[in-house]
Design a protein around this motif. Structure first.
Motif, short mmCIF file in Angstrom:
data_model
loop_
_atom_site.label_atom_id
_atom_site.label_comp_id
_atom_site.label_asym_id
_atom_site.label_seq_id
_atom_site.Cartn_x
_atom_site.Cartn_y
_atom_site.Cartn_z
N GLU A 50 4.85 32.46 -35.26
CA GLU A 50 4.96 31.32 -36.31
C GLU A 50 6.66 30.79 -36.53
O GLU A 50 7.02 29.95 -36.65
N ALA A 51 7.17 32.24 -35.69
CA ALA A 51 8.99 31.71 -35.23
C ALA A 51 8.82 30.37 -35.00
O ALA A 51 10.01 29.65 -34.60
N SER A 52 8.47 30.67 -33.47
CA SER A 52 8.62 29.10 -32.50
C SER A 52 7.57 27.63 -33.19
O SER A 52 8.36 26.68 -33.47
N ALA A 53 6.49 28.12 -34.01
CA ALA A 53 6.00 27.00 -35.10
C ALA A 53 7.65 26.58 -35.95
O ALA A 53 7.97 25.25 -36.01
N SER A 54 8.23 27.15 -36.40
CA SER A 54 9.02 26.98 -37.53
C SER A 54 10.19 25.70 -37.24
O SER A 54 11.10 25.53 -37.18
N THR A 55 10.54 27.24 -35.27
CA THR A 55 11.82 27.09 -34.71
C THR A 55 11.68 25.25 -34.25
O THR A 55 12.08 24.87 -34.42
N HIS A 56 10.17 24.88 -34.36
CA HIS A 56 9.65 23.36 -33.14
C HIS A 56 9.69 22.44 -34.81
O HIS A 56 10.06 21.52 -34.33
N ALA A 57 9.57 23.07 -35.68
CA ALA A 57 9.52 22.44 -37.26
C ALA A 57 11.41 21.41 -37.29
O ALA A 57 11.56 21.57 -38.41
N GLY A 58 11.82 22.42 -36.79
CA GLY A 58 14.14 21.88 -37.34
C GLY A 58 13.76 22.97 -38.23
O GLY A 58 15.03 22.84 -38.79
N LYS A 59 13.05 24.10 -38.50
CA LYS A 59 13.58 25.05 -39.34
C LYS A 59 14.50 25.92 -38.80
O LYS A 59 14.07 25.65 -37.79
N TRP A 60 15.09 27.05 -39.69
CA TRP A 60 16.26 27.90 -38.45
C TRP A 60 15.69 29.03 -40.05
O TRP A 60 17.20 29.40 -40.43
N GLU A 61 14.93 30.14 -39.61
CA GLU A 61 14.22 30.89 -40.92
C GLU A 61 14.37 32.48 -40.48
O GLU A 61 13.71 32.89 -40.37
#
Length: 531
Positions: free
Chosen positions: A121-132
């Motif tokens: 999930e963290a990888s998908a979020s980061t790929h999407a340009g988010k920094w959560e």
């Protein structure tokens, strides 16, 4: 003329070369297995068939395989082979049971890391340009308790790797002895204790009647709040609906699944849930594992076709063709004796003692031992074979001893198997009559003469009137036909046993009805492979 082998699935070039280097004529057609009609048309030319999982070896294929002597499966699973039909045709079925153990264990560890740190999930979020960064708060593995359900080959490797990660490991395995657990550095516990204490739970058992939904709704409810569950073994070990509910409620903090009750899993109740990591049955999917099993199956098949040596056979003992003609009925008897003991024994086995008397004492006892042990172990691992069974027993700390002696009884030869657990000793003896049919001749020291059938019912009781009538009437009222009925007792008014050979499986309500009479101390349905 050189033996001829067909490879109908994708095997490595190195495996193909092994056949050629050994002087075997090989045809490499890696897509043929998908065309069952074409395979049936061509299979009659070959002595050996090397496959993976894409080729389905059905009875139709075997009917057309007029020259086939051996099927080699590169991998452990043989559900794509009709083994009963192969046995009837005299075709040996081999697999490679140990080629992907490390790979599967490593995948389970990787999945544990992934769910602990929410990596997908963290990888998908980061790929999407988010920094959560604050969203994906994970947990450490160090110091956590890992519950391992099934501490055999793969489970044992997982235990070792987890200890290297400084985790505390508790293990549940009915065949894990205390001495072996001590050597592994794990704490042997019962299932409920494992559920209560584990921060992570990983499963490493085959799918059997005993293990189906071993993590049921009730079992999941007993787990520690915040547990994370990993299954890289077999689909159907976990109640997926119940797990989904526990994930939604927050009782289970995460799950990582490589296997599913229905595969291919294009839809599943776990898909889309937060902190659930899913992979498409990748446990054995590494370059090294695929190469290992391919090379192993090529060597095994070559050895058999050129020298008659049998390795990792699922339907034949590791003996020469000449020995097999004489030993066949005794090998079958040995397996039945082991199967009886295995089906009757729930607690961990410490030792297996095998006595050979008379004519059988001069046979290949190693092969007979393997058949006994395989029969015992099949209760918990249907994929076990005569080669892997002793290895599995050794890994579980089971001591195997053999005694052979000259004729000392009324039979030309007999085999007696005794199993020792922490609670009791259990024994059974059998012989082969002149008609070549195996018989049980003694159970718990009580003399009997029982023909062996696919479906049987074993009962124990105090020697009182009415037992025969109750058994016969209950079977008759419920449409269960008795083919053979054998009785025995230790002494008048002492312990008595009955062994019924019936035409079909005894339904559970019939078992419950017999138990409810209060006449029986034990009522146990048994199943034997008599093919």
């Amino acid at each position: 003329m050189a033996p001829k082998v067909l490879i109908s699935d994708k095997l490595s070039d190195a495996a193909v070369q092994i056949f050629r280097d050994r002087g075997i004529d090989v045809d490499f057609m890696p897509d043929l297995g998908k065309d069952k009609d074409k395979l049936a048309e061509l299979i009659g030319q070959y002595d050996g068939l090397a496959i993976r999982s894409a080729t389905k070896v059905t009875d139709k294929i075997l009917d057309a395989a007029t020259n086939l002597k051996v099927i080699g499966r590169a991998g452990i699973g043989t559900d794509n082979i009709d083994k009963v039909a192969a046995s009837k045709k005299g075709v040996i079925v081999m697999n490679t049971p140990f080629g992907n153990m490390i790979t599967t264990a490593e995948h389970a560890i990787a999945m544990m890391f992934a769910v602990a740190r929410q990596i997908p999930e963290a990888s998908a979020s980061t790929h999407a340009g988010k920094w959560e960064k604050s969203k994906f708060m994970g947990v450490e593995l160090t110091g956590k308790t890992l519950g391992v359900i099934g501490a055999g080959n793969i489970g044992g490797i997982v235990c070792d790797r987890a200890r290297g990660l400084k985790m505390k490991v508790v293990a549940y395995d009915p065949f894990l002895g205390q001495d072996k657990a001590d050597k592994m550095g794990v704490e042997k516990v019962e299932l409920d204790e494992l559920l209560k204490r584990s921060d992570f739970i990983t499963l490493h058992v085959p799918f059997t009647e005993q293990t189906a939904n071993i993590l049921s709704k009730d079992a999941i409810a007993k787990t520690k709040k915040g547990v994370r569950i990993i299954n890289c073994a077999r689909g159907g070990l976990v109640d997926e609906e119940a797990l989904a509910e526990a994930l939604k409620s927050g009782h289970v903090a995460g799950a990582a699944f490589d296997v599913f009750a229905k595969e291919p899993a294009t839809e599943n109740v776990l898909f889309g849930l937060p902190n659930v990591v899913c992979t498409p049955h990748l446990g054995a999917a590494t370059t090294e594992a695929q190469e290992n099993v391919a090379l192993q199956v090529a060597e095994q098949m070559s050895d058999y076709l050129l020298t008659g040596a049998v390795t990792n056979a699922l339907n034949m003992p590791s003996v020469t063709a000449e020995e097999a003609k004489v030993m066949g009925p005794w090998v079958k008897l040995a397996g039945h004796l082991g199967s009886f003991i295995g089906q009757m024994t729930d607690e961990p086995i410490k030792a297996i003692n095998i006595l050979y008397d008379g004519s059988v004492a001069d046979m290949n006892l190693e092969a007979l031992n393997c058949s006994v042990v395989a029969g015992i172990m099949k209760r918990v691992n249907p994929d076990v074979n005569m080669v892997s069974a002793p290895v599995i027993a050794e890994e579980r700390g089971v001591q195997i001893s053999t005694t052979n002696q000259h004729k000392s009884g009324v039979f030309e030869g007999y085999i007696k198997v005794t199993v020792v657990t922490s609670k009791r000793e259990r024994s059974i003896a059998g012989t082969v009559f002149s008609d070549g049919k195996p018989r049980f001749i003694q159970i718990k020291g009580i003399t009997i003469d029982a023909e062996i059938g696919e479906h049987m019912l074993y009962t124990t009781n105090e020697d009182v009137p009415g037992i025969i009538g109750t058994l016969g009437q209950t079977m008759g009222e419920n449409g269960v036909n008795i083919a053979n009925f054998t009785l025995g007792r230790s002494a008048a008014k002492g312990e008595a046993i009955a062994l019924l050979y019936v035409d079909d499986e005894v339904p559970a309500p019939v078992i419950e009805k017999l138990q409810s009479t209060g006449l029986f101390t034990q009522v146990k349905p048994l199943v034997f492979d008599v093919a």
